[in-house]
Design a protein around this motif. Structure first.
Motif, PDB file in Angstrom:
ATOM      1  N   VAL A   1       0.808  -1.206   0.000  1.00 37.62           N
ATOM      2  CA  VAL A   1       0.000   0.000   0.000  1.00 37.62           C
ATOM      3  C   VAL A   1       0.850   1.270   0.000  1.00 37.62           C
ATOM      4  CG1 VAL A   1      -0.227   0.227   2.517  1.00 37.62           C
ATOM      5  CG2 VAL A   1      -2.103   0.975   1.030  1.00 37.62           C
TER       6      VAL A   1
ATOM      7  N   LEU B   1      -4.651  -4.917   0.177  1.00 36.34           N
ATOM      8  CA  LEU B   1      -3.685  -3.830   0.348  1.00 36.34           C
ATOM      9  C   LEU B   1      -2.877  -4.121   1.608  1.00 36.34           C
ATOM     10  CD1 LEU B   1      -6.160  -0.935  -0.492  1.00 36.34           C
ATOM     11  CD2 LEU B   1      -4.408  -1.876  -1.997  1.00 36.34           C
ATOM     12  N   ASN B   2      -1.625  -4.502   1.414  1.00 38.67           N
ATOM     13  CA  ASN B   2      -0.789  -5.001   2.504  1.00 38.67           C
ATOM     14  C   ASN B   2       0.153  -3.912   3.029  1.00 38.67           C
ATOM     15  OD1 ASN B   2       0.299  -6.880   4.277  1.00 38.67           O
ATOM     16  ND2 ASN B   2       1.807  -7.591   2.794  1.00 38.67           N
TER      17      ASN B   2
ATOM     18  N   ALA C   1      -0.107  -2.155   5.805  1.00 46.16           N
ATOM     19  CA  ALA C   1      -0.785  -0.980   6.363  1.00 46.16           C
ATOM     20  C   ALA C   1      -0.047  -0.430   7.571  1.00 46.16           C
ATOM     21  CB  ALA C   1      -2.222  -1.355   6.749  1.00 46.16           C
TER      22      ALA C   1
ATOM     23  N   ARG D   1      -4.527   5.490   7.100  1.00 46.49           N
ATOM     24  CA  ARG D   1      -4.605   4.216   6.378  1.00 46.49           C
ATOM     25  C   ARG D   1      -5.866   4.088   5.533  1.00 46.49           C
ATOM     26  NH1 ARG D   1      -2.785   0.084  11.267  1.00 46.49           N
ATOM     27  NH2 ARG D   1      -0.699   0.978  11.605  1.00 46.49           N
ATOM     28  N   GLN D   2      -7.012   4.302   6.144  1.00 44.68           N
ATOM     29  CA  GLN D   2      -8.273   4.078   5.450  1.00 44.68           C
ATOM     30  C   GLN D   2      -8.421   5.012   4.256  1.00 44.68           C
ATOM     31  OE1 GLN D   2     -10.108   1.543   6.285  1.00 44.68           O
ATOM     32  NE2 GLN D   2     -11.763   1.875   4.800  1.00 44.68           N
TER      33      GLN D   2
ATOM     34  N   ALA E   1      -6.198   3.811   1.373  1.00 49.96           N
ATOM     35  CA  ALA E   1      -6.763   2.615   0.751  1.00 49.96           C
ATOM     36  C   ALA E   1      -7.965   2.954  -0.118  1.00 49.96           C
ATOM     37  CB  ALA E   1      -7.153   1.608   1.829  1.00 49.96           C
TER      38      ALA E   1
ATOM     39  N   TRP F   1     -12.300  -5.902  -1.268  1.00 48.02           N
ATOM     40  CA  TRP F   1     -10.927  -5.470  -1.015  1.00 48.02           C
ATOM     41  C   TRP F   1     -10.704  -5.375   0.491  1.00 48.02           C
ATOM     42  CZ3 TRP F   1      -9.914  -0.832   1.545  1.00 48.02           C
ATOM     43  CH2 TRP F   1     -10.973   0.082   1.632  1.00 48.02           C
TER      44      TRP F   1
ATOM     45  N   LEU G   1      -7.723  -4.100   3.713  1.00 51.14           N
ATOM     46  CA  LEU G   1      -6.518  -3.391   4.161  1.00 51.14           C
ATOM     47  C   LEU G   1      -5.930  -4.203   5.310  1.00 51.14           C
ATOM     48  CD1 LEU G   1      -4.669  -0.878   4.002  1.00 51.14           C
ATOM     49  CD2 LEU G   1      -6.225   0.227   5.641  1.00 51.14           C
TER      50      LEU G   1
ATOM     51  N   SER H   1      -2.173  -5.888   7.438  1.00 48.90           N
ATOM     52  CA  SER H   1      -0.733  -5.908   7.701  1.00 48.90           C
ATOM     53  C   SER H   1      -0.374  -7.361   7.987  1.00 48.90           C
ATOM     54  CB  SER H   1      -0.363  -5.027   8.890  1.00 48.90           C
ATOM     55  OG  SER H   1       0.999  -5.243   9.253  1.00 48.90           O
TER      56      SER H   1
END
Length: 359
Positions: free
Chosen positions: A247, A282-283, A285, A293-294, A297, A310, A312, A314
Motif C-alpha cells: 500500500v 492492500l498489505n 498498512a 490508512r483508510q 486505501a 478489497w 486493508l 498488515s
C-alpha cells in the motif's frame, strides 16, 4: 535456472515378441505339422498420480522409462510371456503433453489415477496360424509389432483453492506464513520466493482451504521476464485470486498502476485468469500512520474503479488477515452450495455407471 515443476521424459513401451516357426516332431510322428506359438505382448508404460510426491525433481536424474519386451513364441504351441508394464509415479496435479504434437494427453488430479502413455506392441503369430488345406507345413510367422515411443512434457500445476498474486516484495510469503503453517523464506529483496509454496488455512472443523504463493511477477513477465511467468500455470486450478499490493511502496510507485500492470500480464498470459474472482489485498498498512490508512486505501480503490471485495491488512502484524480468510471460507461455502444446486438430480435424469451402462 531449472525448476522442478516441469520435466521432459521419454517413454518406450516394450516390443511384442516374435511368432515361432516350429513343427511337431515326436517318435512315430515324423510329420506332426506346425506347432509354433505366438509371441507375448510388450509391456506398456503408465503414469500414476501419487499424493506423496510434490515436485518433479526425480526426473532430473532419470528421463527414460522402458517397459519389458514380450517373449518370443516357442514350439509345442507355447506362447511367449507378456512383458511387464512400467509404472511411473508423478505428483497429483501433473499435466502430460506429447512433445511432438503439443497435444495434452492427460491431467492427473486424483491420487491413484492412472494414465496409459505408451502402449506395448502386439505379439507376432506363430506358424500354427498359417496351416491350411493346401499348405500343411507353413514356414511363415510374423514378428511382434514395436511398442510406442513418446517424448512427454510433464508440467505440475498445484492443486490450490486460492492463489496469491502480486509484484515481488508485496508480502505474499509473509501473508501465507500469517494465515497457515507454511514457512516460506521472507526477506526484503525481490524473488525471495523461487518455488511455489502451499499452505493450508484451517478455520475449524471441516473448514479449510489451500493457498498457493508463487514468485512475484514483474512487467514483461508474460514475455518471459523475471521468474513469475514460469509459475503462472499454478494459478490455473485456483478458484479465487488474492491480489496483494504494497500500500505504500518505498520507491513511491503508484499502487493503482502496479495493479493495472499485473492485470496486463495476466491478460497476456491467459485472459481467463483475469476473469476469475480476484480480491484486492492492500498489505503493509502498518507503515502508514493509523489515521491515514483508510483514506489511502479508499483512494487506491476509487482510482482503480474496483468493484470486487478489497481489504486493508498488515501481514507481518497479522492485522485483518484472518478476516480475509473467513470471507474466503464463506466464498467457498456459497460456491459449493451453488454447485450442489446445479447438479441436483431431476426426474428423468439417467446416471451412468463407470462401465457406461445406465442404472
Amino acid at each position: 535456472m531449472k525448476f522442478v515443476d516441469e520435466a521432459i521424459i521419454k517413454v518406450l513401451a516394450g516390443d511384442g515378441g516374435n511368432g515361432c516357426i516350429s513343427f511337431r516332431r515326436e517318435k512315430f510322428i515324423p510329420f506332426g505339422g506346425p506347432d509354433g506359438g505366438d509371441g507375448g505382448g510388450g509391456g506398456s508404460v503408465w503414469l500414476i498420480a501419487d499424493e506423496g510426491l510434490n515436485t518433479l525433481i526425480d526426473f532430473r536424474h532419470q528421463r527414460s522409462f522402458k517397459a519389458q519386451r514380450g517373449q518370443n513364441g516357442m514350439g509345442s504351441q507355447m506362447y511367449g510371456k507378456g512383458g511387464d508394464d512400467t509404472v511411473v509415479r508423478v505428483p497429483v496435479g501433473t499435466v502430460i503433453t506429447n512433445v511432438d504434437t503439443d497435444e495434452t494427453i492427460g491431467d492427473l488430479t486424483v491420487h491413484g489415477q492412472r494414465l496409459l502413455v505408451a502402449l506395448g506392441g502386439k505379439g507376432g503369430l506363430g506358424n500354427i496360424h498359417f496351416k491350411s488345406s493346401v499348405n500343411r507345413a507353413p514356414r511363415k510367422s510374423t514378428p511382434g509389432t514395436p511398442g510406442e515411443v513418446r517424448e512427454l512434457k510433464l508440467e505440475l500445476k498445484l492443486l490450490a483453492d486460492v492463489g496469491l498474486l502480486g509484484f515481488p516484495n508485496a508480502g505474499k510469503s509473509t501473508f501465507i506464513r500469517a494465515v497457515s503453517a507454511a514457512t516460506p523464506r521472507v526477506a526484503d529483496y525481490p524473488f525471495t520466493t523461487l518455488h511455489p509454496n502451499l499452505g493450508v488455512v484451517s478455520l475449524g472443523t471441516d473448514q479449510s482451504f489451500v493457498i498457493a504463493d508463487i514468485p512475484g511477477l514483474i512487467e514483461g513477465a508474460a514475455d518471459g521476464a523475471g521468474l513469475g511467468i514460469q509459475f503462472l500455470r499454478h494459478l490455473a486450478r485456483t478458484s479465487l485470486l488474492l491480489h496483494l499490493v504494497d500500500v505504500a511502496p518505498l520507491d513511491g510507485a503508484d499502487v493503482a498502476e502496479q495493479v493495472r500492470a499485473i492485470e496486463h500480464e495476466l491478460s497476456k498470459f491467459d485472459a481467463e485468469l483475469l476473469d476469475r474472482p480476484r480480491w484486492l489485498v492492500l498489505n503493509k498498512a502498518d507503515v502508514l500512520p493509523e489515521e491515514e490508512r483508510q483514506a489511502v486505501a479508499e483512494d487506491i480503490v476509487k482510482r482503480l474503479g474496483w468493484t470486487q471485495p478489497w481489504f486493508l491488512v498488515s501481514a507481518i502484524a497479522r492485522e485483518n488477515t484472518m478476516e480475509v480468510c473467513q470471507k474466503v471460507q464463506r466464498f467457498f461455502v456459497s460456491q459449493r452450495a451453488e454447485h450442489a444446486g446445479r447438479t441436483e438430480m431431476h426426474p428423468g435424469d439417467v446416471r451412468m455407471r463407470g462401465d457406461g451402462e445406465s442404472i
